[in-house]
Design a protein around this motif. Structure first.
Motif, PDB file in Angstrom:
ATOM      1  N   MET A  55       3.956 -13.499 -24.101  1.00 63.53           N
ATOM      2  CA  MET A  55       3.951 -14.514 -25.153  1.00 63.53           C
ATOM      3  C   MET A  55       5.065 -15.555 -25.013  1.00 63.53           C
ATOM      4  SD  MET A  55       1.180 -14.080 -26.713  1.00 63.53           S
ATOM      5  CE  MET A  55       1.399 -15.330 -28.006  1.00 63.53           C
ATOM      6  N   LEU A  87       3.222  -7.685 -32.509  1.00 63.31           N
ATOM      7  CA  LEU A  87       2.474  -8.881 -32.891  1.00 63.31           C
ATOM      8  C   LEU A  87       3.122  -9.558 -34.097  1.00 63.31           C
ATOM      9  CD1 LEU A  87      -1.095  -7.371 -32.511  1.00 63.31           C
ATOM     10  CD2 LEU A  87      -0.259  -9.349 -31.227  1.00 63.31           C
ATOM     11  N   CYS A  89       2.536 -13.580 -33.784  1.00 63.51           N
ATOM     12  CA  CYS A  89       1.267 -13.844 -33.106  1.00 63.51           C
ATOM     13  C   CYS A  89       0.117 -13.820 -34.109  1.00 63.51           C
ATOM     14  CB  CYS A  89       1.002 -12.774 -32.042  1.00 63.51           C
ATOM     15  SG  CYS A  89       2.228 -12.706 -30.730  1.00 63.51           S
ATOM     16  N   TRP A 142      -0.742 -17.912 -30.942  1.00 62.59           N
ATOM     17  CA  TRP A 142       0.276 -17.936 -31.985  1.00 62.59           C
ATOM     18  C   TRP A 142      -0.365 -17.996 -33.363  1.00 62.59           C
ATOM     19  CZ3 TRP A 142       4.666 -16.393 -30.249  1.00 62.59           C
ATOM     20  CH2 TRP A 142       5.050 -16.699 -28.940  1.00 62.59           C
TER      21      TRP A 142
END
Length: 250
Positions: free
Chosen positions: A163, A191, A196, A220
């Motif tokens: 990420m 997450l 996210c 995102w």
């Protein structure tokens, strides 16, 4: 001195028979390049320990065709980073199947990057770059539209590696097997911490049953707002890698 992979393959087609579906997955001259790549995997790849000998009979079905269908979920013209690329799966296959993409193969081991650089040079893949290093070495320095991986790590750890490299409007697309749903559940805290969005479990290869597989797609939570602080602030937010591999340009 590294050996020239072009001298390590006989013209007999060591990777075996090319499946019919390969013609639609690798357009035009890319099919000939994919065949050459498969033969290099079956010979030099095995000799250098990048591919197990038992994988040779199923190189096309389990590896090349399986990786090529990843192109179904990659937006046109994307800048792609493939983490832990190994022998080029899925990144190099994706580059062969989708000439519109710019692909960066990220791999820490020298013997693997040497092989990748030789293959990229021989096949004339001018939109493929090989970077020797770990994903973390690029954090805060470079971002991509798509970050891919295949059999690299469980999803929680993979998110932490991937990420930070995903651009504000980008996406992580990880090829996963039968454990994908369980990994998504386990990744809940990561997450949330990275801000996210909700993961999507997508089946790809529906028109190619032998290659049908699953990917986990994560973006995102707020489009345009990168949640991981180093992705925008670390070291001045530069978009340059700590050590860029040899970029092959025509």
């Amino acid at each position: 001195m590294a050996r020239d992979v072009s001298r390590e393959t006989s013209p007999a087609g060591p990777a075996g028979e090319v499946p019919p579906e390969a013609g639609s997955l690798f357009p035009g001259e890319r099919l000939a390049q994919a065949i050459r790549y498969a033969d290099l995997l079956a010979t030099a790849g095995v000799e250098r320990g990048l591919i197990g000998p038992r994988e040779v009979p199923r190189l096309w079905g389990r590896h090349l065709v399986n990786c090529a269908v990843l192109g179904e979920v990659v937006p046109e013209g994307s800048r792609v980073a493939d983490l832990g690329s190994g022998a080029g799966l899925p990144g190099l296959v994706l580059a062969l199947a989708r000439p519109d993409l710019e692909v960066t193969l990220v791999e820490p081991l020298l013997r693997r990057t040497t092989f990748l650089e030789e293959v990229v040079a021989e096949l004339g893949l001018t939109r493929v770059e090989v970077v020797r290093g770990r994903a973390e070495s690029l954090h805060g320095r470079r971002t991509f539209d798509v970050v891919t991986s295949r059999a690299v790590a469980p999803l929680p750890r993979l998110l932490e590696w991937s990420m930070p490299l995903v651009g504000p409007h980008g996406v992580m697309i990880a090829m996963k097997g039968s454990s994908a749903s369980e990994e998504i559940r386990e990744a809940g805290p990561v997450l949330a911490r990275l801000h996210c969005g909700a993961p999507e479990l997508v089946t790809i290869g529906a028109e190619t049953p032998s290659a049908r597989t699953q990917v986990v797609r994560v973006s995102w939570a707020v489009p345009g707002q990168v949640g991981w602080r180093l992705a925008t602030r670390s070291r001045g937010g530069s978009d340059r890698g700590t050590r860029r591999g040899r970029r092959h340009r025509g």
